[in-house]
Design a protein around this motif. Structure first.
Motif, PDB file in Angstrom:
ATOM      1  N   ARG A  45      37.704  20.200  37.866  1.00 19.53           N
ATOM      2  CA  ARG A  45      38.828  20.248  36.933  1.00 19.53           C
ATOM      3  C   ARG A  45      38.755  21.465  36.025  1.00 19.53           C
ATOM      4  N   LEU A  46      38.121  22.519  36.531  1.00 21.71           N
ATOM      5  CA  LEU A  46      38.022  23.749  35.745  1.00 21.71           C
ATOM      6  C   LEU A  46      38.155  24.954  36.661  1.00 21.71           C
ATOM      7  N   TRP A  47      39.307  25.599  36.603  1.00 19.41           N
ATOM      8  CA  TRP A  47      39.548  26.872  37.262  1.00 19.41           C
ATOM      9  C   TRP A  47      39.742  27.935  36.197  1.00 19.41           C
ATOM     10  N   ARG A  48      39.055  29.036  36.373  1.00 16.45           N
ATOM     11  CA  ARG A  48      39.220  30.175  35.453  1.00 16.45           C
ATOM     12  C   ARG A  48      40.052  31.243  36.152  1.00 16.45           C
ATOM     13  N   VAL A  49      41.087  31.724  35.489  1.00 12.03           N
ATOM     14  CA  VAL A  49      41.958  32.746  36.069  1.00 12.03           C
ATOM     15  C   VAL A  49      41.875  33.993  35.196  1.00 12.03           C
ATOM     16  N   TYR A  50      41.331  35.049  35.753  1.00 11.95           N
ATOM     17  CA  TYR A  50      41.290  36.347  35.086  1.00 11.95           C
ATOM     18  C   TYR A  50      42.626  37.055  35.329  1.00 11.95           C
ATOM     19  N   PHE A  51      43.079  37.809  34.356  1.00  9.15           N
ATOM     20  CA  PHE A  51      44.328  38.537  34.509  1.00  9.15           C
ATOM     21  C   PHE A  51      44.335  39.725  33.560  1.00  9.15           C
ATOM     22  N   SER A  52      45.282  40.619  33.766  1.00 11.16           N
ATOM     23  CA  SER A  52      45.342  41.858  32.994  1.00 11.16           C
ATOM     24  C   SER A  52      46.518  41.825  32.027  1.00 11.16           C
ATOM     25  N   VAL A  53      46.259  42.205  30.808  1.00  9.82           N
ATOM     26  CA  VAL A  53      47.304  42.326  29.793  1.00  9.82           C
ATOM     27  C   VAL A  53      47.428  43.793  29.398  1.00  9.82           C
ATOM     28  N   ARG A  54      48.515  44.138  28.752  1.00 12.43           N
ATOM     29  CA  ARG A  54      48.709  45.492  28.238  1.00 12.43           C
ATOM     30  C   ARG A  54      48.534  45.474  26.720  1.00 12.43           C
ATOM     31  N   ASP A  55      47.800  46.446  26.207  1.00 12.62           N
ATOM     32  CA  ASP A  55      47.648  46.565  24.756  1.00 12.62           C
ATOM     33  C   ASP A  55      48.783  47.422  24.204  1.00 12.62           C
ATOM     34  N   PRO A  56      48.869  47.613  22.885  1.00  9.10           N
ATOM     35  CA  PRO A  56      49.987  48.384  22.329  1.00  9.10           C
ATOM     36  C   PRO A  56      50.081  49.813  22.841  1.00  9.10           C
ATOM     37  N   ASN A  58      49.683  50.508  26.011  1.00  5.76           N
ATOM     38  CA  ASN A  58      49.997  50.314  27.430  1.00  5.76           C
ATOM     39  C   ASN A  58      48.771  50.454  28.327  1.00  5.76           C
ATOM     40  N   ARG A  59      47.603  50.147  27.797  1.00 10.26           N
ATOM     41  CA  ARG A  59      46.376  50.142  28.582  1.00 10.26           C
ATOM     42  C   ARG A  59      46.076  48.718  29.032  1.00 10.26           C
ATOM     43  N   SER A  60      45.739  48.547  30.299  1.00  6.81           N
ATOM     44  CA  SER A  60      45.434  47.225  30.829  1.00  6.81           C
ATOM     45  C   SER A  60      44.029  46.797  30.412  1.00  6.81           C
ATOM     46  N   ARG A  61      43.905  45.549  29.954  1.00  3.78           N
ATOM     47  CA  ARG A  61      42.625  44.948  29.608  1.00  3.78           C
ATOM     48  C   ARG A  61      42.547  43.566  30.242  1.00  3.78           C
ATOM     49  N   ILE A  62      41.343  43.082  30.519  1.00  3.82           N
ATOM     50  CA  ILE A  62      41.154  41.834  31.252  1.00  3.82           C
ATOM     51  C   ILE A  62      40.835  40.690  30.294  1.00  3.82           C
ATOM     52  N   LEU A  63      41.606  39.599  30.412  1.00  5.98           N
ATOM     53  CA  LEU A  63      41.355  38.342  29.718  1.00  5.98           C
ATOM     54  C   LEU A  63      41.207  37.242  30.768  1.00  5.98           C
ATOM     55  N   PHE A  64      40.961  36.004  30.307  1.00  7.19           N
ATOM     56  CA  PHE A  64      40.986  34.875  31.234  1.00  7.19           C
ATOM     57  C   PHE A  64      41.567  33.654  30.547  1.00  7.19           C
ATOM     58  N   VAL A  65      42.032  32.719  31.372  1.00  4.04           N
ATOM     59  CA  VAL A  65      42.499  31.426  30.898  1.00  4.04           C
ATOM     60  C   VAL A  65      41.861  30.358  31.766  1.00  4.04           C
ATOM     61  N   ASP A  66      41.424  29.248  31.150  1.00  3.74           N
ATOM     62  CA  ASP A  66      40.865  28.116  31.885  1.00  3.74           C
ATOM     63  C   ASP A  66      41.949  27.071  32.096  1.00  3.74           C
ATOM     64  N   LEU A  67      42.017  26.549  33.335  1.00  2.00           N
ATOM     65  CA  LEU A  67      43.068  25.614  33.718  1.00  2.00           C
ATOM     66  C   LEU A  67      42.469  24.361  34.347  1.00  2.00           C
ATOM     67  N   ASP A  68      43.212  23.259  34.247  1.00  2.00           N
ATOM     68  CA  ASP A  68      42.856  22.022  34.943  1.00  2.00           C
ATOM     69  C   ASP A  68      43.761  21.901  36.171  1.00  2.00           C
ATOM     70  N   PRO A  69      43.218  22.123  37.382  1.00  2.00           N
ATOM     71  CA  PRO A  69      44.071  22.097  38.575  1.00  2.00           C
ATOM     72  C   PRO A  69      44.575  20.709  38.939  1.00  2.00           C
ATOM     73  N   LEU A  70      43.959  19.669  38.385  1.00  2.00           N
ATOM     74  CA  LEU A  70      44.388  18.302  38.673  1.00  2.00           C
ATOM     75  C   LEU A  70      45.369  17.775  37.644  1.00  2.00           C
ATOM     76  N   ASP A  71      45.759  18.617  36.690  1.00  2.00           N
ATOM     77  CA  ASP A  71      46.727  18.222  35.663  1.00  2.00           C
ATOM     78  C   ASP A  71      47.798  19.304  35.527  1.00  2.00           C
ATOM     79  N   ASP A  72      48.386  19.678  36.660  1.00  2.00           N
ATOM     80  CA  ASP A  72      49.473  20.659  36.690  1.00  2.00           C
ATOM     81  C   ASP A  72      49.103  21.974  36.015  1.00  2.00           C
TER      82      ASP A  72
END
Length: 326
Positions: A45-56, A58-72
């Motif tokens: 019940r723990l998936w971590r998804v890394y992704f890239s955001v843009r800073d002011p 316009n440089r890409s930086r990497i963050l992550f979000v933790d998700l529960d795949p069994l709860d949508d």
């Protein structure tokens, strides 16, 4: 010839909606985008998804979000600081970084990422780096330089590696640029296809002559083929990616990125003409993904599969998910 042999995945995907919208005002420096979702299974019940955001800037930086795949894909935690500092001036990742692949190996998390540096003749150059972490949150580079970069086979740039263990070593696919095309409004657009790579240790990589849209004929050369991802679906390995046309992909819906998949043979070679992924509930023009669908990442869940992907604006509004067999 069967439908599968011709490249038809033979499965319908159901779009489930947005997971992470962008930007998030609670995260310092997140100005736009949540691009190229890169999932890692840490628990049932723990998936971590890394992704890239843009800073002011316009440089890409990497963050992550933790998700529960069994709860949508309920959000459990959102990181608030970039996982890596930008490279020093002159290094391959001095102007931006983007998540490509996260794998668990030898008690650590390996994060393959693209690094961007600015150029004077064309907008940027790209290469592939590697960082490691003991907890999947605090990373250190394995080296200041890239693990895969330009060379005789790939003279322009390389980006977005997807890899997996194979026998005693590793195999993977990455983006290889074929050149730059001038736009009428001044900037340049890159064109790129895919190349298969092999490695003995997952660190030192060698590109091969097995390619897609680099001249072998299954897909015409030109435009852009981005974000390779290999997944086993319906008992066969499939190469997922997103494809756009050479011109008009920012303003014309029919020219924008679409997610495609093609079968691979047991040796990892493309074995049929790739086809667009089909949705049971296709997006309407006004939907978050109504103009484009891009940068797929596919993981198994139960008896089916989950596909994370970006929608309009190359992930400007966030990333979402679709399911198959669930």
């Amino acid at each position: 010839m069967s439908a599968v042999a011709e490249g038809d995945l033979g499965a319908l995907w159901t779009r489930r909606g947005l997971i992470r919208t962008a930007p998030d005002a609670s995260v310092p420096g997140w100005a736009s985008h949540a691009q190229c979702p890169t999932p890692l299974i840490l628990g049932e019940r723990l998936w971590r998804v890394y992704f890239s955001v843009r800073d002011p800037e316009n440089r890409s930086r990497i963050l992550f979000v933790d998700l529960d795949p069994l709860d949508d894909m309920r959000v459990l935690y959102q990181s608030t600081a970039p996982l890596l500092e930008l490279g020093a001036p002159g290094l391959f990742d001095s102007a931006g970084q983007g998540a490509s692949l996260a794998v668990r190996r030898d008690g650590a998390v390996w994060l393959y990422y693209l690094g961007m540096h600015l150029r004077r003749d064309v907008p940027y150059g790209l290469a592939i780096g590697l960082a490691r972490s003991t907890d999947g949150a605090a990373f250190e580079r394995v080296a200041d330089g890239p693990i895969l970069s330009v060379g005789p086979r790939d003279p322009y740039f390389v980006s977005l590696l997807h890899a997996r263990p194979a026998g005693a070593g590793w195999e993977g696919w990455y983006m290889s640029a074929t050149g730059w095309q001038a736009r009428s409004d001044g900037p340049w657009d890159a064109e790129y296809g895919l190349r298969r790579a092999v490695s003995e240790d997952g660190v030192a990589w060698r590109g091969t002559d097995v390619t897609l849209a680099l001249g072998e004929g299954l897909l015409p050369r030109g435009g852009g083929i981005a974000r390779p991802w290999v997944a086993r679906v319906n008992g066969r390995d499939w190469l997922f990616f997103s494809r756009r046309q050479s011109a008009g992909f920012r303003t014309q819906r029919d020219a924008a990125y679409r997610i495609m998949a093609g079968p691979l043979d047991p040796a990892g070679t493309p074995a049929g003409v790739p086809r667009p992924v089909r949705f049971a509930n296709p997006p309407e023009p006004e939907d978050w993904d109504g103009f484009m669908q891009a940068y797929p990442a596919v993981l198994p869940l139960g008896e089916g599969h989950v596909m994370f992907y970006n929608g309009d604006g190359f992930g400007q509004g966030g990333f979402g998910w679709a399911t198959c067999g669930l």
